[in-house]
Design an enzyme around this catalytic site. Structure first.
Site, mmCIF file in Angstrom:
data_model
loop_
_atom_site.group_PDB
_atom_site.id
_atom_site.type_symbol
_atom_site.label_atom_id
_atom_site.label_comp_id
_atom_site.label_asym_id
_atom_site.label_seq_id
_atom_site.Cartn_x
_atom_site.Cartn_y
_atom_site.Cartn_z
ATOM 1 N N SER A 1 0.842 -1.184 0.000
ATOM 2 C CA SER A 1 0.000 0.000 0.000
ATOM 3 C C SER A 1 0.881 1.239 0.000
ATOM 4 O O SER A 1 1.993 1.218 0.532
ATOM 5 C CB SER A 1 -0.893 0.007 1.243
ATOM 6 O OG SER A 1 -1.599 1.219 1.341
ATOM 7 N N TYR B 1 -1.191 -0.162 10.581
ATOM 8 C CA TYR B 1 -1.442 -0.487 9.177
ATOM 9 C C TYR B 1 -0.267 -0.060 8.309
ATOM 10 O O TYR B 1 0.238 -0.842 7.495
ATOM 11 C CB TYR B 1 -2.728 0.191 8.707
ATOM 12 C CG TYR B 1 -3.031 -0.038 7.251
ATOM 13 C CD1 TYR B 1 -3.605 -1.235 6.822
ATOM 14 C CD2 TYR B 1 -2.733 0.924 6.287
ATOM 15 C CE1 TYR B 1 -3.878 -1.457 5.490
ATOM 16 C CE2 TYR B 1 -2.998 0.705 4.949
ATOM 17 C CZ TYR B 1 -3.575 -0.480 4.559
ATOM 18 O OH TYR B 1 -3.842 -0.704 3.228
#
Length: 59
Positions: free
Chosen positions: A14, A29
């Site tokens: 990501s 995250y």
């Protein structure tokens, strides 16, 4: 893959691994995605001579 001397490993990352987390609970995250990116790079270096390609796809 090692026996065949070819193969590919694709990990999903990501863009959050690059930006500084600014939202609550976002740090875990982002850190996880940064780990996946670095892990993919290390695997690539370790297995490129055996014909195995490693990628980390990020958006």
């Amino acid at each position: 893959m090692l026996r065949r001397k070819k193969g590919a490993i694709v990990n999903i990352g990501s863009g959050a691994a690059i930006v500084i987390p600014s939202d609550p609970l976002y740090a875990v995250y982002a850190a996880t995605k940064a780990y996946i990116d670095q892990f993919s790079r290390c695997l690539y270096v370790e297995y490129k001579k055996q014909g195995i390609d490693v990628q980390c796809q990020s958006n």
